[in-house]
Scaffold this motif. Structure first.
Motif, PDB file in Angstrom:
ATOM      1  N   GLY A  81      -8.365  -0.798 -25.574  1.00  0.00           N
ATOM      2  CA  GLY A  81      -7.665   0.305 -25.374  1.00  0.00           C
ATOM      3  C   GLY A  81      -7.527   0.922 -24.458  1.00  0.00           C
ATOM      4  O   GLY A  81      -9.182   1.795 -25.017  1.00  0.00           O
ATOM      5  N   VAL A  82      -7.924   1.382 -22.805  1.00  0.00           N
ATOM      6  CA  VAL A  82      -8.050   2.605 -22.349  1.00  0.00           C
ATOM      7  C   VAL A  82      -7.003   2.646 -21.065  1.00  0.00           C
ATOM      8  O   VAL A  82      -6.349   1.849 -20.963  1.00  0.00           O
ATOM      9  N   PRO A  83      -6.846   4.009 -21.224  1.00  0.00           N
ATOM     10  CA  PRO A  83      -5.563   4.436 -20.041  1.00  0.00           C
ATOM     11  C   PRO A  83      -5.551   3.314 -18.369  1.00  0.00           C
ATOM     12  O   PRO A  83      -6.558   3.437 -18.110  1.00  0.00           O
ATOM     13  N   ALA A  84      -4.460   3.767 -18.072  1.00  0.00           N
ATOM     14  CA  ALA A  84      -4.953   2.994 -16.611  1.00  0.00           C
ATOM     15  C   ALA A  84      -5.215   3.538 -15.598  1.00  0.00           C
ATOM     16  O   ALA A  84      -4.952   5.201 -15.578  1.00  0.00           O
ATOM     17  N   GLY A  85      -6.045   3.682 -14.507  1.00  0.00           N
ATOM     18  CA  GLY A  85      -6.910   3.961 -14.117  1.00  0.00           C
ATOM     19  C   GLY A  85      -8.178   4.289 -14.199  1.00  0.00           C
ATOM     20  O   GLY A  85      -9.075   5.334 -13.212  1.00  0.00           O
ATOM     21  N   THR A  86      -8.286   4.500 -15.548  1.00  0.00           N
ATOM     22  CA  THR A  86      -9.870   4.501 -15.880  1.00  0.00           C
ATOM     23  C   THR A  86     -10.908   3.740 -14.971  1.00  0.00           C
ATOM     24  O   THR A  86     -10.465   2.640 -14.880  1.00  0.00           O
ATOM     25  N   PRO A  87     -12.027   4.532 -14.468  1.00  0.00           N
ATOM     26  CA  PRO A  87     -12.804   4.013 -14.045  1.00  0.00           C
ATOM     27  C   PRO A  87     -13.493   2.927 -14.294  1.00  0.00           C
ATOM     28  O   PRO A  87     -14.070   3.009 -15.383  1.00  0.00           O
ATOM     29  N   LEU A  88     -13.567   1.549 -14.267  1.00  0.00           N
ATOM     30  CA  LEU A  88     -14.615   0.647 -14.730  1.00  0.00           C
ATOM     31  C   LEU A  88     -15.211  -0.022 -13.667  1.00  0.00           C
ATOM     32  O   LEU A  88     -15.283  -0.202 -12.615  1.00  0.00           O
ATOM     33  N   PRO A  89     -16.352  -1.030 -14.141  1.00  0.00           N
ATOM     34  CA  PRO A  89     -16.910  -1.944 -13.806  1.00  0.00           C
ATOM     35  C   PRO A  89     -15.424  -2.761 -13.030  1.00  0.00           C
ATOM     36  O   PRO A  89     -14.604  -3.196 -13.892  1.00  0.00           O
ATOM     37  N   LEU A  90     -16.042  -3.713 -11.617  1.00  0.00           N
ATOM     38  CA  LEU A  90     -15.476  -5.096 -11.847  1.00  0.00           C
ATOM     39  C   LEU A  90     -15.472  -5.592 -12.138  1.00  0.00           C
ATOM     40  O   LEU A  90     -15.646  -6.094 -13.895  1.00  0.00           O
ATOM     41  N   ARG A  91     -13.768  -6.619 -12.139  1.00  0.00           N
ATOM     42  CA  ARG A  91     -13.552  -7.157 -13.540  1.00  0.00           C
ATOM     43  C   ARG A  91     -13.027  -6.396 -14.700  1.00  0.00           C
ATOM     44  O   ARG A  91     -12.965  -7.634 -15.997  1.00  0.00           O
ATOM     45  N   HIS A  92     -13.708  -5.766 -15.172  1.00  0.00           N
ATOM     46  CA  HIS A  92     -13.030  -4.591 -16.171  1.00  0.00           C
ATOM     47  C   HIS A  92     -11.848  -4.687 -16.100  1.00  0.00           C
ATOM     48  O   HIS A  92     -10.859  -3.872 -15.808  1.00  0.00           O
ATOM     49  N   ASP A  93     -10.936  -5.206 -17.674  1.00  0.00           N
ATOM     50  CA  ASP A  93      -9.253  -4.716 -17.957  1.00  0.00           C
ATOM     51  C   ASP A  93      -8.960  -3.015 -19.069  1.00  0.00           C
ATOM     52  O   ASP A  93      -9.821  -3.754 -19.314  1.00  0.00           O
ATOM     53  N   PRO A  94      -8.505  -2.391 -17.967  1.00  0.00           N
ATOM     54  CA  PRO A  94      -8.671  -1.636 -19.303  1.00  0.00           C
ATOM     55  C   PRO A  94      -8.128  -1.680 -20.865  1.00  0.00           C
ATOM     56  O   PRO A  94      -8.106  -0.996 -21.496  1.00  0.00           O
ATOM     57  N   SER A  95      -7.509  -2.569 -21.170  1.00  0.00           N
ATOM     58  CA  SER A  95      -6.442  -3.155 -21.995  1.00  0.00           C
ATOM     59  C   SER A  95      -7.875  -4.056 -22.748  1.00  0.00           C
ATOM     60  O   SER A  95      -7.066  -3.579 -24.544  1.00  0.00           O
ATOM     61  N   THR A  96      -9.107  -4.122 -22.028  1.00  0.00           N
ATOM     62  CA  THR A  96      -9.718  -4.674 -23.414  1.00  0.00           C
ATOM     63  C   THR A  96     -10.762  -3.981 -23.196  1.00  0.00           C
ATOM     64  O   THR A  96     -11.809  -4.703 -24.235  1.00  0.00           O
ATOM     65  N   VAL A  97     -11.093  -3.002 -23.112  1.00  0.00           N
ATOM     66  CA  VAL A  97     -12.519  -1.842 -23.281  1.00  0.00           C
ATOM     67  C   VAL A  97     -12.369  -1.258 -24.448  1.00  0.00           C
ATOM     68  O   VAL A  97     -11.567  -0.799 -25.415  1.00  0.00           O
ATOM     69  N   GLU A  98     -13.364  -1.947 -25.348  1.00  0.00           N
ATOM     70  CA  GLU A  98     -13.417  -1.826 -27.387  1.00  0.00           C
ATOM     71  C   GLU A  98     -14.336  -0.984 -27.232  1.00  0.00           C
ATOM     72  O   GLU A  98     -15.479   0.128 -26.375  1.00  0.00           O
ATOM     73  N   CYS A  99     -13.924  -0.418 -28.713  1.00  0.00           N
ATOM     74  CA  CYS A  99     -14.411   0.736 -28.975  1.00  0.00           C
ATOM     75  C   CYS A  99     -14.909   0.532 -30.236  1.00  0.00           C
ATOM     76  O   CYS A  99     -14.406  -0.315 -31.275  1.00  0.00           O
ATOM     77  N   THR A 100     -15.764   1.400 -30.778  1.00  0.00           N
ATOM     78  CA  THR A 100     -16.367   1.252 -32.380  1.00  0.00           C
ATOM     79  C   THR A 100     -17.005   1.626 -33.285  1.00  0.00           C
ATOM     80  O   THR A 100     -16.751   3.525 -32.620  1.00  0.00           O
ATOM     81  N   LEU A 101     -16.349   1.450 -34.656  1.00  0.00           N
ATOM     82  CA  LEU A 101     -16.530   2.998 -35.545  1.00  0.00           C
ATOM     83  C   LEU A 101     -18.451   3.025 -36.511  1.00  0.00           C
ATOM     84  O   LEU A 101     -18.391   2.128 -36.324  1.00  0.00           O
ATOM     85  N   GLY A 102     -18.290   3.868 -35.954  1.00  0.00           N
ATOM     86  CA  GLY A 102     -20.351   3.726 -36.843  1.00  0.00           C
ATOM     87  C   GLY A 102     -20.119   4.657 -38.090  1.00  0.00           C
ATOM     88  O   GLY A 102     -19.656   5.681 -37.391  1.00  0.00           O
ATOM     89  N   VAL A 103     -20.871   4.615 -39.114  1.00  0.00           N
ATOM     90  CA  VAL A 103     -20.821   5.223 -40.234  1.00  0.00           C
ATOM     91  C   VAL A 103     -22.634   5.347 -40.378  1.00  0.00           C
ATOM     92  O   VAL A 103     -22.770   4.879 -40.582  1.00  0.00           O
ATOM     93  N   ILE A 104     -23.306   6.548 -41.137  1.00  0.00           N
ATOM     94  CA  ILE A 104     -23.899   6.899 -41.540  1.00  0.00           C
ATOM     95  C   ILE A 104     -24.037   7.034 -42.605  1.00  0.00           C
ATOM     96  O   ILE A 104     -23.056   7.914 -43.381  1.00  0.00           O
ATOM     97  N   VAL A 105     -25.000   6.610 -43.697  1.00  0.00           N
ATOM     98  CA  VAL A 105     -24.928   6.631 -45.258  1.00  0.00           C
ATOM     99  C   VAL A 105     -26.114   7.057 -45.932  1.00  0.00           C
ATOM    100  O   VAL A 105     -27.173   6.442 -45.141  1.00  0.00           O
ATOM    101  N   THR A 106     -26.020   7.682 -47.259  1.00  0.00           N
ATOM    102  CA  THR A 106     -27.367   7.732 -47.557  1.00  0.00           C
ATOM    103  C   THR A 106     -27.715   6.120 -48.285  1.00  0.00           C
ATOM    104  O   THR A 106     -26.245   5.084 -48.228  1.00  0.00           O
TER     105      THR A 106
END
Length: 171
Positions: A108-133
């Motif tokens: 999810g991203v707020p409505a009105g966020t500029p996105l490529p064509l055919r991208h629904d703001p409610s479907t934009v993914e975010c990812t968590l990355g963790v670096i470890v020893t």
């Protein structure tokens, strides 16, 4: 002239560092970040002089691109197998000196966020990355990441990009 879209600078309108900073307390964790599917950094653990843990701005930007790319690759493979990237439980890259854990962090991203064509703001993914020893307990890291993702969903929304006038289109 056309306009270029850029992300707000870290801390301007979306301060989510507090979400990932707790991961630095997990033994073996050296840095953590949240990235949008387009590779932009949403939040990260900042390096401090006294702890030696955390990420510099440049490293965070590079790792955001890497974890977004890994997520896209995983999503592509999942689609071929009849699944979805949203089914990703944990991605892991192991190096002799470090490991990088990657999980889906929400949509999810707020409505009105500029996105490529055919991208629904409610479907934009975010990812968590963790670096470890190499000494980090992989089970503990995976557990802590899942706990964080469950608790942060309502806070995680990619911020709207601002327009800069006078720049070339898409550059």
């Amino acid at each position: 002239m056309t306009e270029k879209t850029t992300a707000p600078q870290q801390g301007e309108s979306l301060d989510l560092e507090w979400l990932v900073n707790g991961l630095l307390d997990v033994p073996g964790v050296t840095g953590a970040l949240i990235a949008a599917q387009d590779g932009l950094t949403v939040a990260y653990t900042r390096r401090t002089e006294y702890s030696g843990k955390g990420l510099t701005d440049e490293t965070a930007q590079r790792i955001a691109s890497v974890i977004s790319g890994l997520y896209a690759l995983t999503n592509g493979v999942a689609n071929l197998a009849g699944g979805s990237g949203r089914d990703l439980e944990l991605g892991l890259l192991k190096h002799k000196d470090w490991s990088l854990f990657v999980v889906s962090a929400g949509t999810g991203v707020p409505a009105g966020t500029p996105l490529p064509l055919r991208h629904d703001p409610s479907t934009v993914e975010c990812t968590l990355g963790v670096i470890v020893t190499p000494q980090a307990d992989e089970g503990v890291i995976g557990f802590e990441m899942k706990q964080l993702v469950r608790s942060m969903d309502r806070h995680l929304r990619t911020s709207t990009r601002r327009r800069e006038s006078g720049t070339a289109d898409g550059q």
